[in-house]
Design an enzyme around this catalytic site. Sequence first.
Site, short mmCIF file in Angstrom:
data_model
loop_
_atom_site.label_atom_id
_atom_site.label_comp_id
_atom_site.label_asym_id
_atom_site.label_seq_id
_atom_site.Cartn_x
_atom_site.Cartn_y
_atom_site.Cartn_z
N TYR A 104 34.94 22.91 -4.26
CA TYR A 104 34.78 23.36 -5.64
C TYR A 104 34.05 24.70 -5.74
O TYR A 104 33.87 25.22 -6.83
CB TYR A 104 34.04 22.30 -6.47
N TYR A 154 38.85 17.23 -14.73
CA TYR A 154 37.46 16.88 -15.06
C TYR A 154 36.46 17.76 -14.32
O TYR A 154 35.29 17.82 -14.69
CB TYR A 154 37.20 15.40 -14.74
N ARG A 155 36.88 18.45 -13.28
CA ARG A 155 36.06 19.44 -12.60
C ARG A 155 37.02 20.31 -11.79
O ARG A 155 38.14 19.88 -11.51
CB ARG A 155 34.99 18.80 -11.70
#
Length: 518
Positions: free
Chosen positions: A91, A464-465
């Site tokens: 991420y 969601y991310r």
Amino acid sequence: MADAPLPPDFTLQKLTQAQRAFESALGAGKVFFEDLDRVTYQDKFAVQDSAHLPAGAIAPTTVEEVQAALKVANQYRLPLWPISRGKNLGYGGSAPLLSGSVVMDLSGMKKIEFDEEFGTVLLEPGVGFYDLYDYIQANNLPYWLSTPGNSWGSVVGNALDRGVGYTPYGEHTKNICGLEVVLPTGEVVRTGMGAFSNAPTWQAYPFGFGPGWDQMFVQSNFGVVTKMGMWLMPEPESLMGMDVEFDRPEDLKAMVDTIGPLRRERVLQQSPSIGNWLRAAAVATTRDEWTDKPGALEDHVIDAIRKRFGLGWWGVSLRLYGREDVNKAAYKVLEKAMNDINPMLIKPTTWRKGEPMEYSGWTGTPITFPMQNANWYGGRGGHIGFSPIIPQSGSAALAQFQRTYARYKEYGMDYQGSFAFGERHLTNVNAMLFNKDDPAMMAKVDPFFRQLVADAKAQGYGEYRTHLDYMDLVADSYDWNGGALGKLNSKVKDALDPNGILAPGKNGIWPKGLGGRA
């Protein structure tokens, strides 16, 4: 310093002045602006190594030092990017969204305060899952953690990015209870009952009086969290469950439609995750053992891998925690439900308090072996995740899988996917595995990811991310009423951070002058 990236409208002279101010405020030993320092904080799984480059890093270890660092950043209008431990691999890791930002590394803040009677803990952001696990073991505390697949990371940081684990306490964000936050302008606030002086209930009641702010600091850039209260699961009397394998891709529908009601009834209180064969195989083998052909794996190769490791096309681990008599009754329900949908294999498991314990995510043990999947293609391996939220419906899950699997084949990538259960939703986590030493493969990652976002958007599904590269893309997909939510986020951002210095662009939240939504 000559090669240091700079924020917009910044000069090397101004960066040097800011560095000296940080050294004065924190001490030279907590300020890192050498070339090696900058490389250290880059994203190890970056799709483009030239993006998200830090100008340097600072490492405050107290609330007062965080305040002092923010004062310097405001003085020089220098963006800071707070990280807890920087292990959010896939991420963005420790890298900032905006190149030229200074990373605020909070990994040295490692205090733990544990309330054994109530099973609550007050943590600083540098406390990793291994740290907290070791603390519990050293003090013989009767509590279990919930850990993610990469337990190198911060307990606080994981909860703030809505990370998940595998026990009944696996939705980590739901277990936050009270924060201490330094606002971008330097003020310190405590949320919930922490706003009441000397309250013994700060980690007992999450709401306090008035608006509940804990969730406002989740996935946002509204403040620097320096303490977080969390609830932990009491050590259960027993654990019962089963590992279940299913043979066909189409079995996903029956799996979701069978497990979903049990989760909603809370017969299953954990957060099960259905994973495909590659999620299991990629930690035990590498692609070059099976083929040297480019493109997505052919079915006969998949069949050979599955046969060697005894894998279904899909697998799921289901666990029951608590009193043994209750677990025995629930196990009968679970066993019948699984047998009714014709599994390929059911492997039961049991544990009672006092017996030797397996070290796995199901028992709250920190683990890192799932990160082995980064080696699937060889070379400098990595991955990013595409993770939309979808309805807890077998038909919806199967259709989402079929669309996504077809795209993986179209782009010549091997499919690693899973469907993690909340109480009412599924999180469809798709790992894009890659080899950074393969230019042709890396050239496909960005268009592939953008296509998946567009496909999900057409179904009404949002992530969601997401990775740093796609925070604006995903934020813009939340477009109801002209993007009203994004505009609200920007208004709050500008009110709390008038100079726009704290993590600009995080999750699509930009301050004025740097892309803020009007």
